[in-house]
Write a protein that holds these residues in place. Structure first.
Motif: not given
Lengths: 764, 345
Positions: A559-576
């Motif tokens: 039984d668990l509930g979890i969360f995180e505040v974090g980043k995701v990364y994409h490459k467009a013209k520059s890195y986002v």
């Protein structure tokens, strides 16, 4: 850098204990990582004298005098001779960790005890049995024989202190710290009449600003004397033969790497850049392909050494070598580091050249080594030395301002104190006033001390950081709102309050994650990952969250509930990079509406939210919703798609969500405005009904609102059972008290509309 | 008539003695003192008595009525208190039974320590800034006075995305990014994720740092010492000794490493049972953070005049502090996110 205390004392006298010295050096910036007591933990090993040796096949049978008795021992070290003093262990002895003495019988000869090699006493590894000094007392505990020879300071030399990569350099530092003087080795050369005959040509003076050489003839290659071997062993260097040992000895003593060539195998010396396609086989038996950026030492035809890094096979000193060409040079540090990185080749030499060696030490070390080779190898030094240099290097002059020093340090130092401190470090005063002091920088500190502020640091560290005050100052800058920090902390507190645990996951993942989630692989890969598991940057939080879920489920936390505040990364013209919130819920009490409730509670803090149905391959098609906040799509939630669950081997449904915090935070209305409280009473009416499958909660609300208009203040769903629903409708007018008849009439109207429009069956 | 009054009184008193609860008492009251009670009936009957006898009977009736009213009052008090006691007794609970759970989660220990550090600096007037994880070689190294192929680059084992693009090895690039945009006075902290190509029980490829710096006229090394000493005292306790020792970082000059007295052995290097302390490796000190006065070369890249402005900068690893504070020996525990671990903080 390993510094045997006894060796250090040959250059600087002090009475401090090793511990006190370590403390002083550490507080002056050269951290003593460890004090090694060689021979520590060694028990019952004594000094024995070899009385007789007898060859037996591949072994020697030695008769050894221990003072109290004479024993016979077998050894495979054939180099032992009568008269040698050696450490002898018996089966009661304690040796270095993991090594035990066993009684053995070889070729029918019973052997008592064992003759120890250096590593068995906790020293550096070596092929031969350790030889103790010839004046060592027979029967004496070997710890006493080694005495303080055995204490070694292991220094963590800072990258800017190339000058501390030698015993003499450290002696200079010790003298500065203790306000004492150092004694340099006494080098006296006896040269023959014959002149150095080798031709040296430096083609690239940028990469090799100084190249020096001497030739020593008629050298006998043999074992080094004990005093050299002992110092090398304590410094962690394996003795090989006298010439190699001397180059290593001088490297340790002066910090100047030297290379010895067999002079008969080298027709001339050319210092040049490698030609494309050239190869060299180095002393560690690697075949290296060179390119035109690499500086090499070549003869008339081919490279014979990678300059400053490693010698090549074929020209090295061997047992039959008679004539030695000794090289001592200054190579460009940047070029050495570049080449060392490119070839993935590091050596004691490359590390020292990479930090920059002492310009004057190039000559001093060459003479010192030549002298030792002549003395210990019975060789003759040819007259003169080669010295090819771009131009002579002079001591740099630098001014240090008194006021500036105090401005940076928060001290109240005077010119006289600054002069004194710098003097201890070998900086000679050129001129001075109350306001400013000009000094000349010793060549050994070349490259490190180049600016006024570098002198300020020298003053500070010798003055003592501990003597500088502690104050706190504040600056009058504009107050920032720190909105992201404020809002993300709010989110974390709310979600933790709602029963979820915050997790911290890696933003770099296994590249297999898109496949498991049925996604396109559009991640950003890392060029030189440490492991495959951590080799791509995530484009979505979900795989990180599921990894944490997976870990817990595998450890019987169901039984668990979890969360995180974090980043995701994409490459467009520059890195986002995008800040996200994500989480999961599973086990007891977890369902679609439990998660929806948490998300509603969370978003209620920031503004108004609603939900709409969406299609996503990540989610269960019948339990997936998009999250709309202040009319902007900010994320999604629902049950993890059962196909994905199966791939992860999750047995129970897992509910997941992801919210884009950049969008969410930008949609928050900054102002909150107070509405007046109602002045007139409300009237509640309940309605219970059976509904058809096609009827939704939203549809019911819409119908009630449509008919009820401004009279309906609130609608609460308070009971749900199968297709039965019960709502409480709150009626109120903000300007007057509603009459019972009015409320009843409106309620009847609503009931009628629910029946006709939605076909619900009212329960009476 | 007087006899009748006496008879009612006697009956009432004798019945009262048998009353055991408030309901019976109420029935008793109604029988004698109620609207149609025996005594009330007698009062009503007064009008049938000759006028001259009325005062006598009236007086008698009043005495009896008052007597009964007083008796009932007393009896009610006794019964009520007995009743209350009984109710309390019957509603006593087993206080060892578990509370009705409001399930509450927790913040990750790294976040807790991070917030603690950040809050201390916010109170000292610092502002928060951030920068990207994917950095350029320029911001991560060159602008910080770490040229290409310089020996000091060995201090950071770097994960690269492509040539000149990397995962930041420290939060120091934020210094440059802020100073490029703003002019002093500045007091900034920058918390965030950083990356190194290095992993064992005390090193993680991904970990967290807080960078901080202050730039103005006349910011001194003494200010740096005072501020960081205050920080470490706030985190580890005022009794802990703190020391600054010279070190080297390309972007600060002078540079220092800050140590705090070992939290495990109290700075003795040995435990009370004589065993050597593994936490500080017998040195008695724990290396906590690196710091120094911002190097003039860094200022020059930003067109700040190093003769006009000075400043300090520092950087600390949050996992390291959390490990020491909570006695965690393996850094990997932070990132496994085992609920049994997370619940402890």
């Amino acid at each position: 850098m390993k510094i045997p205390i006894k060796w250090l004392k040959e250059y600087v006298k002090f009475k401090l204990s090793p511990e006190d010295l370590a403390e002083k050096l550490t507080m002056a910036g050269t951290e003593v990582g460890a004090i090694e007591y060689h021979g520590g933990g060694i028990e019952n090993v004594v000094c024995g004298k070899i009385k007789a040796v007898e060859r037996n096949d591949a072994h020697l049978i030695c008769e050894i005098d221990l003072g109290t008795e004479i024993i016979k021992t077998i050894t495979d070290d054939l180099s032992l001779q009568v008269g040698d003093r050696v450490p002898v262990a018996s089966d009661e002895s304690k040796l270095a960790e993991g090594i035990h003495v066993k009684k053995i019988a070889l070729s029918g000869v019973e052997s008592f005890g064992m003759l120890c090699r250096p590593h068995e006493l906790g020293l550096a590894k070596a092929d031969h049995v350790m030889k103790l000094p010839l004046d060592a007392k027979i029967g004496m505990d070997v710890k006493k024989v080694l005495g303080k020879n055995g204490i070694v300071l292991d220094l963590d030399v800072l990258p800017n202190r190339g000058d501390l990569q030698s015993i003499i350099g450290v002696a200079r530092e010790v003298a500065a710290v203790l306000n004492d003087k150092i004694q340099n080795p006494n080098v006296k050369l006896i040269e023959t009449n014959r002149k150095v005959n080798i031709k040296v040509e430096v083609k690239d003076k940028e990469l090799c600003p100084r190249y020096m050489a001497r030739v020593i003839e008629g050298v006998k290659i043999k074992d080094s004397p004990q005093w050299i071997k002992e110092k090398l062993l304590l410094s962690g260097v394996r003795p090989i033969n006298n010439v190699v040992d001397i180059t290593n000895f001088v490297l340790l003593e002066y910090g100047q790497p030297l290379h010895a060539f067999d002079a008969d195998k080298v027709d001339k010396i050319v210092v040049r850049k490698a030609k494309a396609g050239e190869k060299i086989k180095t002393l560690d038996e690697q075949e290296l392909k060179l390119d035109s950026g690499i500086l090499v030492i070549a003869d008339s035809k081919k490279p014979i050494a990678v300059a400053g890094i490693m010698g090549g096979i074929g020209t090295e000193v061997a047992l039959n070598t008679q004539n030695i060409l000794l090289e001592s040079a200054f190579f460009n540090p940047i070029s050495i580091n570049k080449t060392s990185q490119m070839l993935k080749l590091r050596s004691e030499s490359s590390v020292r050249f990479g930090k920059g060696v002492d310009w004057d030490g190039v000559a001093a070390a060459l003479d010192r080594a030549a002298q030792l080779i002549a003395e210990l190898g019975e060789g003759k030094i040819l007259a003169g030395k080669i010295d090819k240099k771009a131009k002579s290097r002079k001591c740099k002059q630098l001014a240090i301002r008194v006021e500036n020093t105090n401005r940076l340090l928060g001290t109240k130092l005077k010119a006289a104190e600054i002069i004194k401190i710098l003097g201890r470090l070998g900086f000679k005063k050129i001129k001075s006033s109350m306001k400013s002091v000009t000094v000349s920088v010793p060549l050994s500190r070349f490259g490190d001390i180049e600016r006024e502020v570098d002198l300020v640091e020298e003053v500070a560290r010798i003055y003592g950081y501990d003597k500088i005050d502690t104050t706190i100052s504040r600056v009058s800058q504009e107050l920032s709102t720190d909105a992201f920090e404020k809002n993300s902390r709010k989110i974390k507190e709310i979600l933790a309050g709602a029963g979820l645990y915050e997790v911290q996951t890696f933003s770099i993942l296994d590249p297999k994650y898109p496949e498991r989630l049925g996604l396109e692989a559009d991640y950003i890969p890392i060029a030189n990952p440490l492991t495959e598991d951590e080799s791509v940057l995530r484009t979505i939080m979900l795989p990180s969250i599921l990894k944490a879920v997976d870990h817990n489920l595998r450890h019987q936390i169901d039984d668990l509930g979890i969360f995180e505040v974090g980043k995701v990364y994409h490459k467009a013209k520059s890195y986002v990079e995008t800040n996200m919130l994500a989480g999961a819920l599973t086990g007891q009490g977890a369902d679609f509406f439990a998660l929806k409730g948490i998300i509603e509670t969370l978003l209620f803090e920031f503004g108004s939210s609603k939900f709409e149905s969406i299609q996503s391959n990540l989610l269960h098609p019948g339990q997936s919703a998009g999250i709309i906040f202040e009319n902007k799509a900010v994320g999604w939630f629902g049950e993890l798609n059962p196909d994905i669950s199966k791939r992860y081997d999750f047995k129970k449904p897992v509910y997941v969500f992801e919210i884009n915090l950049e969008v969410l935070f930008s949609a928050i209305k900054l102002t909150k405005k107070c509405k007046p409280l109602p002045k007139f009473p409300k009237s509640d009416r309940d309605v219970a009904m059976f509904i058809k499958d096609s009827v939704t909660h939203a549809g019911i609300l819409e119908t009630i609102r449509e008919v009820g208009g401004s009279m309906v203040e609130d609608i609460q769903l308070f009971d749900v059972y199968k297709n039965s629903r019960a709502y409480r409708i709150t009626y109120r007018d903000k300007n007057r008290t509603l009459t019972v008849d009015e409320v009843n009439a409106k309620h009847e109207e609503i009931l009628k509309s629910l029946t006709t429009k939605l076909g619900v069956e009212l329960r009476k | 008539m007087v006899e009748r009054i006496k008879a009612v009184e006697d009956e009432a008193i004798s019945r009262l003695n048998e009353i055991k609860n408030l309901q019976e008492l109420e029935a008793w009251r109604i029988r004698y003192l109620g609207k149609k009670g025996l005594l009330t009936e007698l009062v009503k009957n007064l009008k049938n008595i000759p006028t001259e006898d009325r005062p006598h009977f009236g007086k008698n009736l009043n005495i009896t009525k008052n007597k009964l009213e007083n008796i009932i009052k007393e009896k009610r008090v006794t019964l009520e208190s007995a009743d209350k006691e009984k109710k309390i007794k019957s509603s006593a609970v087993d206080i060892t039974m578990p509370g009705k759970g409001i399930k509450r989660g927790k913040l990750h220990p790294i976040t807790q320590v991070m917030n603690e550090v950040v809050d201390i600096f916010l109170r000292l007037g610092f502002s928060i800034a951030d920068g990207p994880d994917i950095e350029t070689d320029y911001y991560n190294f060159e602008a910080l006075n770490i040229p290409k192929h310089h020996a000091s680059r060995d201090m950071w084992s770097t994960l690269y995305i492509e040539k000149d693009t990397l995962l930041r090895t420290h939060t120091s690039p934020v210094q440059i990014r802020v100073m490029e945009k703003k002019k002093p006075p500045l007091a900034i902290i920058a918390p965030g994720k950083v990356y190194r190509r290095d992993a064992d029980v005390t090193h993680s490829t991904v970990f967290h740092q807080v960078e901080g710096f202050m730039v103005d006229k006349n910011i001194t090394f003494a200010d740096l010492k005072g501020t960081l000493t205050a920080l470490l005292h706030a985190i580890f306790g005022k009794a802990k000794r703190v020391r600054f020792r010279p070190s080297y970082f390309p972007f600060t000059e002078p540079s220092a490493e800050v140590d705090v007295e070992c939290v495990n052995c109290g700075g003795k290097g040995k435990l009370s049972n004589g065993e050597s302390c593994r936490v500080c490796k017998e040195t008695g000190w724990l290396e906590i953070l690196g710091c120094g006065m911002i190097d003039p070369n860094v200022f020059k890249n930003l067109k700040y005049d190093p003769d006009k402005y000075s400043g300090y900068a520092f950087g600390m690893g949050i996992e390291r502090i959390a490990m020491l504070k909570f006695g965690i020996s393996d850094i990997r525990l932070f990132f496994e996110n085992d609920l049994r671990f997370l619940k402890q903080f």
